[in-house]
Design a protein around this motif. Structure first.
Motif, PDB file in Angstrom:
ATOM      1  N   HIS A 162       0.898  -1.386   0.200  1.00  0.00           N
ATOM      2  CA  HIS A 162      -0.013   0.065   0.042  1.00  0.00           C
ATOM      3  C   HIS A 162       0.747   1.173  -0.042  1.00  0.00           C
ATOM      4  N   LYS A 179     -10.024  -1.650  -2.580  1.00  0.00           N
ATOM      5  CA  LYS A 179     -10.525  -0.653  -2.947  1.00  0.00           C
ATOM      6  C   LYS A 179     -11.526  -0.583  -4.191  1.00  0.00           C
ATOM      7  N   PHE A 180     -11.190  -1.054  -5.124  1.00  0.00           N
ATOM      8  CA  PHE A 180     -12.016  -1.160  -6.379  1.00  0.00           C
ATOM      9  C   PHE A 180     -12.499  -2.224  -6.866  1.00  0.00           C
ATOM     10  N   ASN A 181     -12.273  -3.300  -5.797  1.00  0.00           N
ATOM     11  CA  ASN A 181     -13.199  -4.655  -5.848  1.00  0.00           C
ATOM     12  C   ASN A 181     -12.966  -5.504  -7.090  1.00  0.00           C
ATOM     13  N   ARG A 237      -1.669   8.289  -0.752  1.00  0.00           N
ATOM     14  CA  ARG A 237      -2.840   8.548  -1.707  1.00  0.00           C
ATOM     15  C   ARG A 237      -1.920   8.619  -3.051  1.00  0.00           C
ATOM     16  N   SER A 287      -4.662   4.693  -6.085  1.00  0.00           N
ATOM     17  CA  SER A 287      -4.313   3.645  -5.167  1.00  0.00           C
ATOM     18  C   SER A 287      -5.391   2.532  -5.347  1.00  0.00           C
ATOM     19  N   ASP A 329       0.488   3.003  -4.792  1.00  0.00           N
ATOM     20  CA  ASP A 329       0.561   1.566  -4.567  1.00  0.00           C
ATOM     21  C   ASP A 329       1.823   0.801  -5.364  1.00  0.00           C
ATOM     22  N   ARG A 365     -13.745  -6.294  -2.306  1.00  0.00           N
ATOM     23  CA  ARG A 365     -12.452  -6.289  -1.325  1.00  0.00           C
ATOM     24  C   ARG A 365     -11.775  -7.766  -1.171  1.00  0.00           C
ATOM     25  N   ALA A 373      -5.427  -0.245  -3.354  1.00  0.00           N
ATOM     26  CA  ALA A 373      -5.408  -0.867  -2.033  1.00  0.00           C
ATOM     27  C   ALA A 373      -5.001  -2.309  -2.187  1.00  0.00           C
ATOM     28  N   TYR A 382      -2.129  11.919   2.410  1.00  0.00           N
ATOM     29  CA  TYR A 382      -3.697  11.904   2.152  1.00  0.00           C
ATOM     30  C   TYR A 382      -4.045  13.574   2.387  1.00  0.00           C
ATOM     31  N   SER A 420      -7.638  -6.144  -5.292  1.00  0.00           N
ATOM     32  CA  SER A 420      -7.964  -4.696  -4.813  1.00  0.00           C
ATOM     33  C   SER A 420      -8.881  -4.741  -3.618  1.00  0.00           C
TER      34      SER A 420
END
Length: 365
Positions: free
Chosen positions: A232, A311-313, A235, A284, A238, A336, A286, A260, A309
């Protein structure tokens, strides 16, 4: 206990629903839920014969076999706060003989908690852990509940790589006198390999293999035995890194992200003596969980990296030179994605934290 009675019923009901399909560059794939009803699952450990283990961050280790789920007794006591808890599960390569597994977890320490590694034996019926030995814990620990890292990978020579986050203490990742923001390498009994890069450096912790990491939550070996990690950024920034002995990966001196707050991080994106990532994401994603695929079921994916990921699944597939994200495998099941592993038959298993489930991906035949 009531939760697990209800959970077993849930597993039997949903297991009959069959597989969903996702379209990928390799054609349609079947995605089958193999267990559901999980509470913040973190890692999968696949066992010989088809059974598997799942860790839940609050401290539960579950054994799943033949359509039933049991809570395994004897797991280490964890400091379950923030991102800490019971984290990675890795099955020893010689499990059939030794019955040993490796666990990482956040261990309560003076002033907070730190990433720790335990070796345990799993009983024949999968219901109990015995002979628990904590073979490593970070020194010193840290306060707060962030950035434990915490993947453990058994190298081809039998040593263990363990990823450790900076615990939110950014400068510590450049300080070789502590374990924050590092990948360490230890023997299976916790001793230190004689060929570690800093083993003769009085100003460094001898367990350290690489440093300058922020929060590496994905790790895996390629066919050559090389270690890859996903970590990670803040902001943006990654990263996927190919980890070399003694190398400095730059955090927080260089980064492709920002704080951030929007403020600049460190000195820019490069500096002599510091490694560049093999790939970075901005924004990112994540990333958590990393697999280098063998090609057994999908030959066209041989050697490609798969990264989850949060964050963006989706599951990112990375390939090529230079390495880049070439595909996003995405559906309701990829909400997630926390862990991703390959089974002996070449199927790809992954954890969806959002769905509270483990899924198995196979060709759609």
């Amino acid at each position: 206990m009531l939760r697990y009675i209800a959970f077993t019923v849930f597993l039997l009901v949903t297991g009959a629903a069959g597989a969903d399909r996702l379209e990928t560059s390799a054609g349609s794939v079947a995605v089958t839920q193999v267990v559901g009803g999980l509470d913040t699952p973190w890692a999968i450990g696949l066992l010989p014969g088809g059974a598997f283990l799942v860790s839940e961050r609050d401290g539960n280790l579950l054994y799943v076999a033949d359509g039933t789920v049991n809570r395994v007794k004897g797991a280490p006591k964890v400091s379950a706060a923030g991102q800490g808890g019971l984290l990675d599960v890795t099955v020893a390569r010689d499990f059939t003989r030794s019955r040993e597994i490796f666990l990482t977890f956040s261990k309560k320490q003076k002033g907070g908690a730190g990433t720790a590694v335990a070796v345990v034996r799993l009983s024949e019926n999968g219901k109990r852990l015995t002979n628990l030995r904590v073979i490593f814990e970070v020194t010193p620990g840290g306060s707060g509940g962030r950035h434990f890292g915490s993947r453990v990978v058994e190298a081809l020579d039998g040593t263990l790589f363990v990823t450790i986050g900076d615990r939110g203490d950014r400068p510590a990742a450049q300080d070789l006198q502590n374990h924050m923001g590092t990948v360490i390498r230890i023997n299976r009994d916790g001793t230190i390999p004689g060929d570690n890069p800093f083993v003769r450096d009085q100003a460094a912790r001898p367990e350290i293999w690489s440093y300058g990491h922020r929060n590496p939550q994905g790790a895996g070996l390629d066919s050559q035995g090389r270690l890859w990690v996903s970590e990670h950024g803040a902001r943006g920034g990654d990263e996927v890194n190919l980890v070399h002995a003694g190398a400095n990966y730059g955090w927080p001196v260089i980064s492709y992200g920002t704080h951030y707050s929007g403020q600049k991080i460190g000195e820019g994106t490069s500096k002599p003596g510091m490694e560049q990532p093999e790939h970075y994401w901005d924004p990112s994603i994540a990333p958590s969980g990393l697999l280098v695929y063998s090609g057994k079921l999908w030959p066209q994916w041989k050697g490609d990296l798969f990264v989850g990921s949060l964050k963006f699944n989706y599951i990112a597939r990375l390939a090529g030179t230079p390495l880049r994200e070439v595909e996003q495998i995405k559906g309701p099941e990829t909400e997630r994605v926390r862990d991703i592993v390959e089974a002996a038959d070449g199927s790809i298993w992954f954890i969806s934290v959002g769905q509270g489930a483990v899924y198995r991906m196979t060709p759609d035949t």
